[in-house]
Design an enzyme around this catalytic site. Structure first.
Site, mmCIF file in Angstrom:
data_model
loop_
_atom_site.group_PDB
_atom_site.id
_atom_site.type_symbol
_atom_site.label_atom_id
_atom_site.label_comp_id
_atom_site.label_asym_id
_atom_site.label_seq_id
_atom_site.Cartn_x
_atom_site.Cartn_y
_atom_site.Cartn_z
ATOM 1 N N TRP A 182 0.954 -3.955 3.390
ATOM 2 C CA TRP A 182 0.805 -2.580 3.870
ATOM 3 C C TRP A 182 0.060 -2.554 5.199
ATOM 4 O O TRP A 182 0.350 -1.715 6.057
ATOM 5 C CB TRP A 182 0.123 -1.724 2.816
ATOM 6 C CG TRP A 182 0.775 -1.934 1.478
ATOM 7 C CD1 TRP A 182 0.195 -2.317 0.314
ATOM 8 C CD2 TRP A 182 2.180 -1.835 1.193
ATOM 9 N NE1 TRP A 182 1.128 -2.457 -0.675
ATOM 10 C CE2 TRP A 182 2.364 -2.172 -0.171
ATOM 11 C CE3 TRP A 182 3.301 -1.508 1.956
ATOM 12 C CZ2 TRP A 182 3.612 -2.180 -0.785
ATOM 13 C CZ3 TRP A 182 4.558 -1.520 1.343
ATOM 14 C CH2 TRP A 182 4.696 -1.851 -0.003
ATOM 15 N N ASP A 183 -0.890 -3.454 5.401
ATOM 16 C CA ASP A 183 -1.523 -3.584 6.708
ATOM 17 C C ASP A 183 -0.481 -3.914 7.770
ATOM 18 O O ASP A 183 -0.487 -3.349 8.870
ATOM 19 C CB ASP A 183 -2.561 -4.712 6.682
ATOM 20 C CG ASP A 183 -3.918 -4.253 6.170
ATOM 21 O OD1 ASP A 183 -4.248 -3.068 6.347
ATOM 22 O OD2 ASP A 183 -4.641 -5.080 5.606
ATOM 23 N N ILE A 184 0.390 -4.845 7.451
ATOM 24 C CA ILE A 184 1.409 -5.262 8.411
ATOM 25 C C ILE A 184 2.339 -4.105 8.739
ATOM 26 O O ILE A 184 2.585 -3.785 9.914
ATOM 27 C CB ILE A 184 2.200 -6.462 7.854
ATOM 28 C CG1 ILE A 184 1.285 -7.685 7.741
ATOM 29 C CG2 ILE A 184 3.412 -6.765 8.725
ATOM 30 C CD1 ILE A 184 1.883 -8.832 6.949
#
Length: 418
Positions: A169-171
């Site tokens: 999700w960060d990516i």
């Protein structure tokens, strides 16, 4: 007349101020930098919270930080001091017609918010990465837990959650943030107006859970998705062990993939007989998935009877999708030749870390040459250069350094002379 940006650097001329830490915002900034934008990462003196995050080189330098900040410039400022805040504000405001862009995940800093900065730069583009849409904090692991993926990840029969090591999700959030900047910049070119945009980490995860059908399945199907271990949900795919102890992931997404896999393993007669006995049609994804265990059992015997080299030789003759499981160490060791042959990769000599293969931008510019892979800056490496660009003299810069308002790279001497 506007000059076209150099081939392979479509964002040349764009200027972005990034005040960030960890994964999403630094990745968004690096993505734009690798496409040619000038991205200034602004850090507090001594570095932000991600400055020493693992993995670390023997010197103590963070490979993680270096990996997510390639191709940027670095400015170190005391972000708590009024003078430091004024310098960053000037950097945003005085960055030319293609500047005035801020990317940040910093919270609790009103002076860095859209409302405050638009007083100095009316056409400001401000992209803020948040945890939740209401502004409450979150990180990838907490968002992943909240959305549900750890409860369907892991081996069959496992009762507890299984976290994933990839910060998915960060990516995705970082790439959404980069897209948001490009969309707002396009709008500004057409209208002259800036924009404030927010991207919430939890919303990115929730959106993908919905886009991939996980939420609809839970609402309409009425049956919780089970854990299926290394099987591919809804189709046929799983890992198999070879005679010499290696493991291979094999996926048959289409009827052709499946037909080729059955033929190359010599199991056509057995599979045909099994179809008749079960009343199944293995040319369909659904039946391959429903009977995955018995099909995997047939194939497992074939893989177990062959060494990896034989398996690779046979699978290369098919349309089936497959890959050998490798460690990161194997990827950069025995497979290093493949990495060097990839035009995205280059040998970088990163201060504090040393020489190693590192990736540039994964977007292939087609007929144009790929841009050079540029190392991450040392913390504060460009402080003097950036401040000179704001019109400060060497004496003024050195005065700021002496009073602890700005800093250059460790051991570099007076900032004004850097």
């Amino acid at each position: 007349m506007t000059l076209a940006p150099p081939p392979g650097r479509p964002l040349a001329g764009m200027r972005i101020v990034e005040v960030s830490a960890f994964v999403a915002a630094p990745l968004g900034g690096m993505t734009l930098a690798q496409l040619g934008a000038e991205v200034v990462r602004v850090d507090p003196i001594g570095g932000a919270a991600d400055r020493s995050r693992w993995p670390l080189a023997p010197s103590g330098a963070s490979m993680y930080w270096a990996g997510l900040n390639k191709a940027k410039r670095s400015l170190c400022v005391d972000l708590r001091s009024p003078e430091g805040q004024e310098l960053v504000t000037r950097l945003v405001a005085e960055s030319g017609p293609d500047g005035g862009i801020v990317l940040t995940n910093a919270v609790g800093r009103p002076w860095l918010g859209h409302h405050a900065l638009t007083r100095h730069r009316p056409d400001l583009i401000h992209v803020a990465i948040e945890g939740h849409h209401d502004g409450t904090p979150a990180v990838d692991y907490t968002v992943n837990a909240a959305v549900g993926f750890p409860m369907v990840t892991g081996p069959e029969g496992h009762a507890g959650p299984v976290n994933h090591v990839l910060p998915a999700w960060d990516i995705a959030c970082g790439l959404y943030a980069a897209i948001a900047i490009l969309a707002a910049e396009r709008r500004r070119r057409a209208t002259g107006q800036g924009q404030a945009l927010r991207v919430a980490l939890h919303d990115v995860a929730l959106a993908m859970a919905g886009n991939l059908g996980f939420l609809a399945e839970a609402q309409i199907g009425g049956v919780p998705r089970p854990r299926v271990g290394n099987h591919l949900y809804g189709g046929f795919g799983r890992d198999f062990a070879t005679r010499d102890g290696r493991r291979v992931m094999v996926v048959a997404l289409t009827a052709r993939h499946w037909r080729d896999l059955v033929e190359v393993t010599g199991l056509k007669a057995a599979v045909t007989a099994l179809e008749g006995a079960l009343g199944a049609d293995f040319s369909t994804e659904g039946d391959r998935y429903r009977h995955r265990e018995v099909l995997a059992g047939l194939l497992a015997g074939w893989f177990a009877g062959h060494d990896l080299a034989q398996v690779e030789d046979r699978l290369r003759r098919t349309s089936a999708l497959w890959s050998v499981y490798r460690t990161f160490a194997e990827l950069v060791g025995e497979r290093a030749g493949e990495l060097r042959a990839n035009p995205m990769m280059a040998l970088l000599d990163q201060p504090g870390i040393g020489e190693h293969l590192a990736p540039g931008c994964p977007i292939d510019p087609g007929d144009a040459a790929r841009p050079e892979v540029v190392r991450a800056p040392e913390l504060g490496e460009h402080t003097a250069e950036i401040l000179r660009g704001l019109g400060l003299t060497a004496a003024e810069i050195e005065d700021l350094r002496a009073r602890g308002v700005v800093a250059g790279p460790a051991g570099a001497g007076p900032v004004g002379d850097a």
